[in-house]
Structure formats: structure tokens, C-alpha cells
Write an enzyme that holds these catalytic residues in place. Structure first.
Site, mmCIF file in Angstrom:
data_model
loop_
_atom_site.group_PDB
_atom_site.id
_atom_site.type_symbol
_atom_site.label_atom_id
_atom_site.label_comp_id
_atom_site.label_asym_id
_atom_site.label_seq_id
_atom_site.Cartn_x
_atom_site.Cartn_y
_atom_site.Cartn_z
ATOM 1 C CD GLU A 223 58.849 23.548 -35.641
ATOM 2 O OE1 GLU A 223 59.835 23.620 -34.897
ATOM 3 O OE2 GLU A 223 58.952 23.424 -36.881
ATOM 4 C CG ASP B 166 57.970 13.525 -36.851
ATOM 5 O OD1 ASP B 166 58.494 12.482 -37.294
ATOM 6 O OD2 ASP B 166 58.635 14.499 -36.475
ATOM 7 C CG HIS C 186 61.746 20.707 -33.857
ATOM 8 N ND1 HIS C 186 62.170 21.570 -34.847
ATOM 9 C CD2 HIS C 186 61.947 19.466 -34.370
ATOM 10 C CE1 HIS C 186 62.603 20.876 -35.886
ATOM 11 N NE2 HIS C 186 62.481 19.607 -35.617
ATOM 12 C CG ASP D 160 63.148 24.917 -33.755
ATOM 13 O OD1 ASP D 160 63.359 23.702 -33.508
ATOM 14 O OD2 ASP D 160 62.222 25.291 -34.485
HETATM 15 C C1 GLP Z 1 63.048 16.781 -38.257
HETATM 16 C C2 GLP Z 1 62.359 15.642 -37.512
HETATM 17 C C3 GLP Z 1 62.884 15.532 -36.095
HETATM 18 C C4 GLP Z 1 64.394 15.539 -36.113
HETATM 19 C C5 GLP Z 1 64.911 16.823 -36.702
HETATM 20 C C6 GLP Z 1 66.429 16.930 -36.690
HETATM 21 O O1 GLP Z 1 62.485 18.006 -37.973
HETATM 22 N N1 GLP Z 1 60.949 15.800 -37.462
HETATM 23 O O2 GLP Z 1 62.380 14.343 -35.506
HETATM 24 O O3 GLP Z 1 64.881 15.375 -34.811
HETATM 25 O O4 GLP Z 1 64.452 16.868 -38.033
HETATM 26 O O5 GLP Z 1 66.980 16.239 -37.763
HETATM 27 P P1 GLP Z 1 68.498 15.863 -37.924
HETATM 28 O O6 GLP Z 1 68.738 14.732 -37.011
HETATM 29 O O7 GLP Z 1 68.654 15.487 -39.361
HETATM 30 O O8 GLP Z 1 69.283 17.074 -37.558
#
Ligand code: GLP
Length: 262
Positions: free
Chosen positions: A144, A68, A139, A137
Site C-alpha cells: 500500500e 501475496d 499498490h 491507489d
Molecule cells: C489486489 C491484488 C493486487 C492486484 C489488485 C488489482 O489488491 N493484491 O495484486 O493488482 O488487486 O486488482 P484488479 O486487477 O482486479 O484490478
């Protein structure tokens, strides 16, 4: 069944990912890695970098596709996912920058960017191993809750929760966190041949329980993993704390023959 592996540390989780990917690179030097941002995959990239350097693996032909990108952030911005992937993956692993792709978040051309990205992944022969983090959440990528489980790469509006979670990367200033993004869809992610999802800490416990043991629902986009033929979820004790079937996951992993791999 989604395989659940409960580990003591992020390093241990990272080493499991790294061993699997190193084996893949040895077998298929031009393999396609699905890449993710966030803090969860960082130890995995570090462990993989270690193995690459120790074993002098040739990674010059390895290809990559990130999940993304924020919409409207210059690629040079230090928090654009292009910059993050360069800093945390391309440079430490020594990948060839031209072979590593990140969705195009430029608002002028974003309209067709999703379809083009999916076509590029298909033209590369599909993703061999996709690493995933998970949002609080549920995702994955930036899909989302409510995202179609059949979605392709497209523009999405970020939830307030995700923007709050990610504000730490923008000096805690919510106004600086983009409101939109372009993300691989759940349908895109599901086409990868092997999914490895990593989650650590109490904050992820609920999302992990929903993902692995809840119903398959677009309200927990990661629950689509239950429909994937080869999905591995690697969690620490805290992220595993709300799983009902924990003892069985431990038993299954402890009794797994070494030849089986993940
Ligand atoms: C962002 C990214 C996701 C990731 C999420 C969780 O939203 N787009 O790909 O999984 O953060 O991040 P973290 O691993 O820092 O908790």
C-alpha cells in the site's frame, strides 16, 4: 525507461505477455514465473494457456511464486489467493501444483513466513518474469502507499480503499474482507528479471500516470518500476488516458524491430 504499450483489449495485452512467457518456457523449461491475482492478469493467463496447449509446451518443471495472500483466510477458502492461483493459473496452464508457491497467511506462523518466502525465491534462482496488476491507489502486490521501496515479504495492513475494491470477491460484504495480508515487498518484486504490469479501465488511469510519469515515491509503490532495468507496462486506451507522453509510447512501439521482443 519503462516501456509502455497501449493496446485495444485485454486479450491483446494478454497475448503480448503470453508470447514472451512461451518463449521463456521454450528457452528455460524450469523458469520461475511471478504470479498475481486480481482481474487484470486473467486474459494473460488464458492466452498463455492457449499457446501452451497449441504448441504442446512442457510446463511440468515451470515454477511459480505468487505475490501475496490474505492473512487469516483458510487456504481452502475460495477467495484465498492460494485458491485463486490454483483456479486461474495452475489448473488452466497445467502447472505442477507442488512447484507453485503462495505466501503463508496462517497467523500462527506468519511471523517468519516473509523471510522464508524471500529465501525460497532466492533459492529458486529468482523470478524470471513477474506479472503485476495495480491497485487504484498505485499498490502492487499488497504494498500500500507508504510501503518501503526496499521492503521484503512481510505482513501489511490493507487500506480501506483496497478492502472496498476487493469486497466484490466477498459478496460485497466488507466485514468478510480480511484486514491484513502477507505480500512480497517492493524490494522483492524489484529483484525479478522482467516486470510486466497490466492495467485496464478508467479507474487505473491516475495510478498509471503516477507510476510511469510521476516522481518515484513510496506513495505510489508502483512508481518503483521506473528504477527497474526491464519493466513493461501494458495498458488499454482508458488506463492510458492520463499519460502525457502517449504519442511517444505509441511511436516507439510501432517502430520497434520484431527481433527486440518485449
Ligand atoms: C489486489 C491484488 C493486487 C492486484 C489488485 C488489482 O489488491 N493484491 O495484486 O493488482 O488487486 O486488482 P484488479 O486487477 O482486479 O484490478
Amino acid at each position: 525507461m519503462t516501456e509502455v504499450i497501449i493496446v485495444h483489449s485485454q486479450e491483446e495485452a494478454g497475448a503480448i505477455y503470453a508470447q514472451a512467457v512461451a518463449k521463456l518456457i521454450e528457452r528455460k523449461p524450469d523458469c520461475v514465473l511471478g504470479l498475481a491475482t486480481g482481474s487484470s492478469p486473467l486474459a494473460a493467463y488464458r492466452e498463455l494457456a492457449k499457446i501452451i496447449h497449441e504448441r504442446h509446451l512442457d510446463v511440468s518443471r515451470v515454477r511459480g511464486f505468487a505475490l501475496d495472500e490474505y492473512a487469516g483466510l483458510e487456504p481452502e477458502h475460495p477467495e484465498s489467493y492460494r485458491s485463486v492461483i490454483t483456479r486461474t493459473v495452475v489448473e488452466p496452464l497445467g502447472l505442477t501444483p507442488e512447484l507453485v508457491h503462495v505466501p503463508n497467511g496462517n497467523p500462527d506462523t506468519i511471523e517468519h513466513a516473509g523471510e522464508e518466502y524471500d529465501r525460497a525465491i532466492a533459492a529458486a534462482g529468482g523470478v524470471d518474469v513477474q506479472i503485476l496488476g495495480i491497485g487504484t491507489d498505485g499498490h502492487i502486490g499488497f504494498n500500500e502507499p507508504g510501503s518501503s521501496l526496499a521492503s521484503g515479504t512481510r505482513i501489511k495492513t490493507l487500506t480501506e480503499q483496497t478492502r472496498e475494491d476487493n469486497a466484490r470477491f466477498f459478496g460485497g460484504d466488507m466485514d468478510k474482507v480480511p484486514t491484513h495480508c502477507i505480500t512480497q515487498g517492493i524490494g522483492t518484486i524489484m529483484k525479478a528479471r522482467h516486470l510486466i504490469l497490466l492495467a485496464f479501465g478508467d479507474g487505473k488511469a491516475e495510478a498509471i500516470a503516477e507510476t510511469v510519469e510521476g516522481g518515484v515515491s513510496s506513495f505510489c509503490p508502483a512508481s518503483a518500476l521506473q528504477l527497474h532495468p526491464h519493466a513493461t507496462v501494458i495498458v488499454d486506451e482508458k488506463a492510458a488516458s492520463k499519460l502525457r507522453n502517449k504519442d511517444y509510447y505509441r511511436y516507439a512501439y510501432d517502430h520497434k524491430p520484431a527481433w527486440q521482443g518485449i
